[in-house]
Design an enzyme around this catalytic site. Structure first.
Site, PDB file in Angstrom:
ATOM      1  N   ASP A 122     -28.675  -8.300 -23.337  1.00 19.52           N
ATOM      2  CA  ASP A 122     -30.130  -8.342 -23.571  1.00 19.52           C
ATOM      3  C   ASP A 122     -30.381  -8.088 -25.052  1.00 19.52           C
ATOM      4  O   ASP A 122     -30.316  -6.945 -25.508  1.00 19.52           O
ATOM      5  CB  ASP A 122     -30.854  -7.241 -22.776  1.00 19.52           C
TER       6      ASP A 122
ATOM      7  N   ARG B 249     -29.494  -4.509 -28.147  1.00 15.82           N
ATOM      8  CA  ARG B 249     -28.286  -3.820 -27.704  1.00 15.82           C
ATOM      9  C   ARG B 249     -27.180  -3.746 -28.758  1.00 15.82           C
ATOM     10  O   ARG B 249     -26.376  -2.821 -28.737  1.00 15.82           O
ATOM     11  CB  ARG B 249     -27.698  -4.530 -26.481  1.00 15.82           C
TER      12      ARG B 249
ATOM     13  N   ARG C 202     -42.508  -6.124 -25.091  1.00 12.68           N
ATOM     14  CA  ARG C 202     -41.457  -7.129 -24.845  1.00 12.68           C
ATOM     15  C   ARG C 202     -42.078  -8.511 -24.614  1.00 12.68           C
ATOM     16  O   ARG C 202     -41.383  -9.522 -24.706  1.00 12.68           O
ATOM     17  CB  ARG C 202     -40.628  -6.723 -23.633  1.00 12.68           C
TER      18      ARG C 202
ATOM     19  N   LYS D 288     -37.108 -14.969 -18.566  1.00 11.77           N
ATOM     20  CA  LYS D 288     -37.337 -13.969 -17.522  1.00 11.77           C
ATOM     21  C   LYS D 288     -38.761 -13.436 -17.600  1.00 11.77           C
ATOM     22  O   LYS D 288     -39.424 -13.592 -18.627  1.00 11.77           O
ATOM     23  CB  LYS D 288     -36.322 -12.834 -17.652  1.00 11.77           C
ATOM     24  N   HIS D 289     -39.282 -12.817 -16.507  1.00  6.19           N
ATOM     25  CA  HIS D 289     -38.715 -12.563 -15.184  1.00  6.19           C
ATOM     26  C   HIS D 289     -39.572 -13.317 -14.169  1.00  6.19           C
ATOM     27  O   HIS D 289     -40.690 -12.893 -13.897  1.00  6.19           O
ATOM     28  CB  HIS D 289     -38.751 -11.087 -14.847  1.00  6.19           C
TER      29      HIS D 289
ATOM     30  N   HIS E 249     -36.929  -0.923 -11.996  1.00  5.15           N
ATOM     31  CA  HIS E 249     -35.669  -0.193 -12.059  1.00  5.15           C
ATOM     32  C   HIS E 249     -35.684   0.973 -11.073  1.00  5.15           C
ATOM     33  O   HIS E 249     -34.625   1.457 -10.663  1.00  5.15           O
ATOM     34  CB  HIS E 249     -35.421   0.341 -13.471  1.00  5.15           C
TER      35      HIS E 249
ATOM     36  N   ASP F 199     -32.160 -10.669 -11.395  1.00  8.66           N
ATOM     37  CA  ASP F 199     -32.145  -9.474 -12.227  1.00  8.66           C
ATOM     38  C   ASP F 199     -31.071  -8.551 -11.648  1.00  8.66           C
ATOM     39  O   ASP F 199     -30.499  -8.821 -10.583  1.00  8.66           O
ATOM     40  CB  ASP F 199     -33.526  -8.808 -12.229  1.00  8.66           C
TER      41      ASP F 199
END
Length: 436
Positions: free
Chosen positions: A154, A162, A222, A252-253, A265, A337
């Site tokens: 990501d 990352r 984001r 995404k998503h 999450h 995901d």
């Protein structure tokens, strides 16, 4: 550029039967998976069946015809006819890793489970040299298979960045507020070049969710914006920049995580919108991405009761097959995901979730945390083939899409240089940000 017409041509050449099962059916955070506990409001996962040896396909796969639309390794799609059952099922899995080295578990995932790829998170990457070495070792493990790995991450920009390098990437919201679509495209290409230098070939970006709910705990900056036009313009530009670099872009998503107030999450978000309402907002950028030749689409762990009252989008035939594939017309690769997120494991076993995702029409099942959890998902697919919940026609359909995209994007398990030129990568990002 890979597009859905190209993938259709490849699949037609392979003689794949588009028989879809009609059985009822974020990667943005790094977290430990919650313990499963199915509440009465959701369909509880059936008890696990006895482990059964994986069945062989009932009939040989027809030899594929060569396709002039594939620009990568022309022999790669041909491999479908000679793959073992375990190799086919492994291609449907993208696995996470523990630690910073490619140890015995990583080797076994490649050599025994035959996973199609890996995802790395920030804890997997200490510095540049270690990250390159890790990816090169995974490639070395996999090279005898002849089917290159997805090596994914990501790298959205902003808070979801990352890589272990000091290359500041703006959040999508800031990029759209202070730039142009041309700048977004240039930055997408620069990010792709950065990823390739490390050895990655797939990026879970851009985010096409519309930031329409101020209470949303996971999207926010984001997203490129709070309206469909902005997200469509900037999101597609970023997608095209990534694809132009040679990196696989995963938008995404789907069908849209912007109007949620729950973190998937941790738990399953619910969006009470009709299809007509989704068509006016959430679906606009995804439909445009499909028409523009999106490499891959990531499905969201959200429940949309007006479309499917029983299953979240990732596991829903009505949403993945009925809406994305049939109504929108997208026939490229669809990935879930992370299946270890609370929205899934609090309601389903990983075995059942993996099966339902493939039944729904997903091609890749992302299991981003835990060696044993990857094994559980793989075993679930084997058991579903043994008891008839999945068919080889359905598996071959997904493997054909996967091989076609890997060939078209020219994936290879070739090691990269141990020391990427960080200065050159920083300069490329700076130059992209100067585009007007």
């Amino acid at each position: 550029m890979t597009n859905r017409k190209q993938l259709s041509a490849v699949m037609a050449g392979l003689g794949i039967c588009l028989a879809l099962a009609v059985t009822a059916a974020g990667c943005g955070k790094e977290q430990a998976a919650p313990s499963p506990a199915a509440p009465p409001s959701m369909a509880a996962a059936p008890s696990a069946t006895a482990v059964t040896p994986i069945p062989s396909p009932s009939a040989p796969v027809p030899p594929p015809a060569p396709s002039p639309t594939v620009t990568g390794d022309a022999a790669l799609p041909d491999k479908l006819k000679s793959m073992t059952p375990d190799e086919k099922l492994g291609q449907l899995l993208v696995a996470g890793l523990d630690g910073t080295e490619a140890g015995d578990e990583a080797r076994r995932l490649v050599e025994e489970t035959h996973v199609g790829g890996f995802i790395l998170y920030k804890p997997n990457m200490v510095n540049t040299g270690q990250t390159v070495a890790l990816l090169n070792q995974l490639k070395k493990f996999n090279r005898p298979s002849g089917i290159p790995l997805w090596l994914s991450v990501d790298q959205e920009g902003g808070k979801v960045s990352r890589l272990p390098v000091d290359i500041a990437l703006p959040a999508s919201r800031d990029l759209a507020a202070g730039g142009t679509p041309e700048r977004a495209k240039a930055l997408g290409k620069a990010v792709g070049q950065e990823l390739l230098a490390f050895g990655f070939n797939m990026n879970y970006a851009p985010v096409l969710d519309i930031d329409s709910n101020p209470a949303n705990p996971v999207i926010g900056s984001r997203s490129f914006g709070s309206d469909a036009k902005t997200v469509k313009l900037y999101g597609l530009a970023a997608m095209q920049g990534l694809q132009d670099s040679g990196v696989v872009s995963v938008v995404k998503h789907f069908p849209g995580h912007g109007d949620t107030a729950t973190d998937s999450h941790l738990e399953l978000p619910v969006v009470n919108k009709t299809l007509a309402e989704l068509e006016k907002l959430e679906l606009v950028p995804f439909r445009a991405a499909a028409e523009a030749g999106a490499d891959a689409v990531m499905a969201a762990h959200i429940l949309l009761p007006r479309l499917d009252p029983d299953y979240p989008a990732t596991l829903s035939p009505a949403i993945i097959t009925g809406l994305l594939r049939e109504k929108i017309g997208y026939d490229g690769v669809v990935i879930t995901d992370d299946m270890t997120m609370g929205a899934i494991v609090k309601h389903y076993s990983l075995k059942e979730a993996a099966v339902r995702a493939v039944q729904a029409g997903c091609d890749l099942v992302l299991v981003a945390h835990g060696y044993s959890q990857v094994q559980e998902a793989a075993q679930g697919l084997k058991e579903a083939l043994a008891d008839g919940r999945l068919t080889w026609a359905r598996i071959d359909e997904s493997v054909a899409r996967i091989l076609a995209l890997k060939a078209s994007r020219k994936l290879a398990d070739t090691p990269v240089a141990a020391s990427p030129d960080i200065g050159a990568l920083q300069a490329a990002v700076k130059q992209a940000l100067a585009v007007h």
